[in-house]
Design a protein around this motif. Structure first.
Motif, mmCIF file in Angstrom:
data_model
loop_
_atom_site.group_PDB
_atom_site.id
_atom_site.type_symbol
_atom_site.label_atom_id
_atom_site.label_comp_id
_atom_site.label_asym_id
_atom_site.label_seq_id
_atom_site.Cartn_x
_atom_site.Cartn_y
_atom_site.Cartn_z
ATOM 1 N N ASP A 33 0.880 -1.160 0.000
ATOM 2 C CA ASP A 33 0.000 0.000 0.000
ATOM 3 C C ASP A 33 0.923 1.216 0.000
ATOM 4 O OD1 ASP A 33 -2.281 -1.607 0.145
ATOM 5 O OD2 ASP A 33 -2.293 -1.575 2.341
ATOM 6 N N VAL A 34 0.548 2.270 -0.733
ATOM 7 C CA VAL A 34 1.483 3.384 -0.892
ATOM 8 C C VAL A 34 0.820 4.738 -0.674
ATOM 9 C CG1 VAL A 34 2.845 2.060 -2.568
ATOM 10 C CG2 VAL A 34 1.152 3.708 -3.384
ATOM 11 N N TYR A 35 1.647 5.665 -0.214
ATOM 12 C CA TYR A 35 1.278 7.080 -0.197
ATOM 13 C C TYR A 35 2.379 7.800 -0.955
ATOM 14 C CZ TYR A 35 -0.594 11.536 1.419
ATOM 15 O OH TYR A 35 -1.167 12.789 1.483
ATOM 16 N N VAL A 36 1.998 8.514 -2.001
ATOM 17 C CA VAL A 36 3.000 9.163 -2.844
ATOM 18 C C VAL A 36 2.916 10.681 -2.703
ATOM 19 C CG1 VAL A 36 3.104 7.247 -4.463
ATOM 20 C CG2 VAL A 36 1.539 9.104 -4.923
ATOM 21 N N HIS A 37 4.064 11.272 -2.530
ATOM 22 C CA HIS A 37 4.181 12.722 -2.474
ATOM 23 C C HIS A 37 4.447 13.258 -3.868
ATOM 24 C CE1 HIS A 37 7.296 15.870 -2.907
ATOM 25 N NE2 HIS A 37 6.452 16.569 -2.176
ATOM 26 N N TYR A 38 3.887 14.442 -4.152
ATOM 27 C CA TYR A 38 4.215 15.104 -5.416
ATOM 28 C C TYR A 38 4.400 16.589 -5.167
ATOM 29 C CZ TYR A 38 -0.442 17.189 -5.873
ATOM 30 O OH TYR A 38 -1.575 17.946 -5.677
ATOM 31 N N PHE A 39 5.139 17.229 -6.068
ATOM 32 C CA PHE A 39 5.357 18.674 -6.003
ATOM 33 C C PHE A 39 4.814 19.370 -7.247
ATOM 34 C CE2 PHE A 39 8.100 22.469 -6.707
ATOM 35 C CZ PHE A 39 7.760 23.172 -5.572
ATOM 36 N N SER A 40 4.870 18.668 -8.382
ATOM 37 C CA SER A 40 4.371 19.274 -9.623
ATOM 38 C C SER A 40 3.698 18.209 -10.478
ATOM 39 C CB SER A 40 5.510 19.933 -10.410
ATOM 40 O OG SER A 40 6.505 18.992 -10.722
ATOM 41 N N GLY A 41 2.395 18.276 -10.581
ATOM 42 C CA GLY A 41 1.671 17.376 -11.479
ATOM 43 C C GLY A 41 1.028 16.204 -10.771
ATOM 44 N N ARG A 42 -0.293 16.046 -10.940
ATOM 45 C CA ARG A 42 -1.061 14.989 -10.291
ATOM 46 C C ARG A 42 -1.295 13.776 -11.189
ATOM 47 N NH1 ARG A 42 -5.020 16.978 -6.236
ATOM 48 N NH2 ARG A 42 -6.467 15.480 -7.190
ATOM 49 N N GLU A 43 -0.958 13.896 -12.455
ATOM 50 C CA GLU A 43 -1.292 12.828 -13.396
ATOM 51 C C GLU A 43 -0.638 11.500 -13.006
ATOM 52 O OE1 GLU A 43 -0.724 11.773 -18.146
ATOM 53 O OE2 GLU A 43 -0.778 13.882 -17.519
ATOM 54 N N GLY A 44 0.644 11.525 -12.689
ATOM 55 C CA GLY A 44 1.332 10.306 -12.286
ATOM 56 C C GLY A 44 0.751 9.703 -11.016
#
Length: 255
Positions: A33-44
């Motif tokens: 199970d994962v929680y992913v951080h992003y800074f630019s762009g939600r598509e991925g």
């Protein structure tokens, strides 16, 4: 590996694209199970959530500027709350920012490169530490270094290479510090990995072609090459690997 990571709880930073995205994908496919951080762009991140959901697993994502302590703490807390804890931390965020030679490096640029490659890792690891300590079967931290941290990199990467060399030392030191809690700390040092934002922006085709000529395996690496190695290191719950760096460069640099 698949069984070891089944239902483990993984927090990955910078998972919008490239190595971070493919690492999160690999961990999902290994059962996390994962929680992913992003800074630019939600598509991925949205694609990763859809993949996890299709497999009957859990995934979510959140934004943060990881150079900011408060934003980082909130992101880590959101990750731990969603997952019910953190077993695996992947410190993927980093970047060269720009190629600048010694005479061109000003104080603002120097501080920015340090913040992006080192302060983010400090902030995230500190924020995740209580949850990693609480993991009942031990925990794994994997840090993203670089071949540049081994070799010094190409001209114009002085500041970046310096910070990635520091990641190698950070990894060794933290492995000694956290071993008593059953937390393994390792790093990967990728070489030329094409198809990532880093090289799309900062590496010319001429430069990459010239580099490939010197790689014994005769090709550049892919984000999947790195993701497989990170997944292996993350899975070492009954293993004896800690304080190590695995070089992923096709044999161009050997030590």
């Amino acid at each position: 590996m698949m069984e070891k990571l089944k239902r483990k709880r993984a927090f990955i930073t910078g998972a919008e694209q490239g190595i971070g995205f493919h690492t999160a994908k690999s961990l999902i496919e290994a059962g996390c199970d994962v929680y992913v951080h992003y800074f630019s762009g939600r598509e991925g991140p949205e694609e990763l959530v859809a993949l996890a959901t299709s497999r009957g697993q859990r995934a979510a994502f959140g934004y943060a500027n990881l150079t900011d302590v408060e934003e980082t703490n909130k992101c880590a807390q959101d990750a731990a709350a969603f997952l019910g804890g953190i077993d695996v931390l992947i410190n993927n965020v980093g970047g060269i920012i720009a190629r600048k030679w010694l005479g061109e490096i000003d104080q603002d640029f120097w501080k920015t490169v340090i913040d992006v490659n080192m302060t983010t890792m400090l902030n995230v690891t500190q924020a995740a530490l209580p949850h990693l300590k609480a993991a009942t079967e031990g925990a794994s931290i994997v840090n993203l270094a670089s071949l540049a941290g081994r070799s010094g990199g190409h001209s114009g990467s002085l500041a970046y290479s310096t910070t990635k060399g520091a990641v190698l030392t950070w990894t060794r030191s933290l492995a000694a510090e956290l071993g008593e809690y059953g937390i393994r700390v390792n790093a990967v040092a990728p070489g030329l990995i094409l198809g990532t934002r880093f090289h799309n922006i900062h590496t010319t085709k001429e430069s990459s072609d010239e580099t490939v000529k010197g790689i014994p395996l005769g090709r550049a690496g892919t984000a999947e090459d790195v993701a497989r190695t990170i997944t292996f290191l993350a899975s070492e719950y009954d293993g004896f690997i800690s304080g190590a760096t695995i070089d992923i460069n096709g044999g161009i640099y050997r030590m």
